[in-house]
Motif scaffolding. Sequence first.
Motif, PDB file in Angstrom:
ATOM      1  N   ALA A 170    -110.934  29.920  -6.372  1.00  0.00           N
ATOM      2  CA  ALA A 170    -109.502  29.807  -6.697  1.00  0.00           C
ATOM      3  C   ALA A 170    -108.672  29.841  -5.416  1.00  0.00           C
ATOM      4  CB  ALA A 170    -109.073  30.901  -7.651  1.00  0.00           C
ATOM      5  N   ASN A 171    -109.052  30.706  -4.480  1.00  0.00           N
ATOM      6  CA  ASN A 171    -108.344  30.787  -3.199  1.00  0.00           C
ATOM      7  C   ASN A 171    -108.479  29.464  -2.434  1.00  0.00           C
ATOM      8  OD1 ASN A 171    -107.064  32.489  -0.948  1.00  0.00           O
ATOM      9  ND2 ASN A 171    -108.880  31.626   0.006  1.00  0.00           N
ATOM     10  N   ASN A 172    -109.679  28.927  -2.374  1.00  0.00           N
ATOM     11  CA  ASN A 172    -109.887  27.655  -1.663  1.00  0.00           C
ATOM     12  C   ASN A 172    -109.088  26.519  -2.306  1.00  0.00           C
ATOM     13  OD1 ASN A 172    -111.647  28.963   0.026  1.00  0.00           O
ATOM     14  ND2 ASN A 172    -113.467  27.902  -0.675  1.00  0.00           N
ATOM     15  N   MET A 173    -109.019  26.504  -3.627  1.00  0.00           N
ATOM     16  CA  MET A 173    -108.276  25.452  -4.324  1.00  0.00           C
ATOM     17  C   MET A 173    -106.772  25.626  -4.169  1.00  0.00           C
ATOM     18  SD  MET A 173    -110.487  25.216  -7.834  1.00  0.00           S
ATOM     19  CE  MET A 173    -109.280  24.164  -8.668  1.00  0.00           C
ATOM     20  N   PHE A 174    -106.334  26.867  -4.099  1.00  0.00           N
ATOM     21  CA  PHE A 174    -104.918  27.193  -4.038  1.00  0.00           C
ATOM     22  C   PHE A 174    -104.342  26.721  -2.726  1.00  0.00           C
ATOM     23  CE2 PHE A 174    -101.475  30.539  -3.763  1.00  0.00           C
ATOM     24  CZ  PHE A 174    -100.727  30.036  -4.802  1.00  0.00           C
TER      25      PHE A 174
END
Length: 174
Positions: A170-174
Amino acid sequence: PNLVDHSPGTNAVNFAGYFLIPLILLLLLGARLPELGLGKGHRVWRVVAFWVSIPVIFFIINILNGSTTLIQLARMFFGNLLRNGFSEEFLFRGALQTRLKQWVSSDWALVIQALAFAVWHLGTDTQFMGGDVLQGLALGIASHSMLGLALGVVFQRTRNLIAPSIIHVANNMF
């Protein structure tokens, strides 16, 4: 997107190098699956829901305003999960953090694995900073070590790799 290789070959190499080979070696050395984060865990889905609530809101907004589709997000999620999310979490939290705890305190294990996580990303951070290694290192310490510390705490509390893996993605996508 130009900084990271998303090819299937890289995905396979990452999965083998970050997960399969270390897992086999650790099992041969006597490690058990639950201690490596591959057991039942504790309050995993509550932790995931809390940590990904803000990115999910932004993903929903992006879907509603037409800047992305659910299929694109799903591809990004599963691609990132296979390429980096789970494999890096196993390498840094499941393998490194758990082994460090055998030699140093839990606090030091958290700090060391977080710094190792930052250094691991030095190449990408340096590229992002136009090739300046010192700026890349500063960016890594400021961002990746803080993320590594947070993911290490999540792993320590949940005793499972699911929560830090999903949060990582989720962090990488955000």
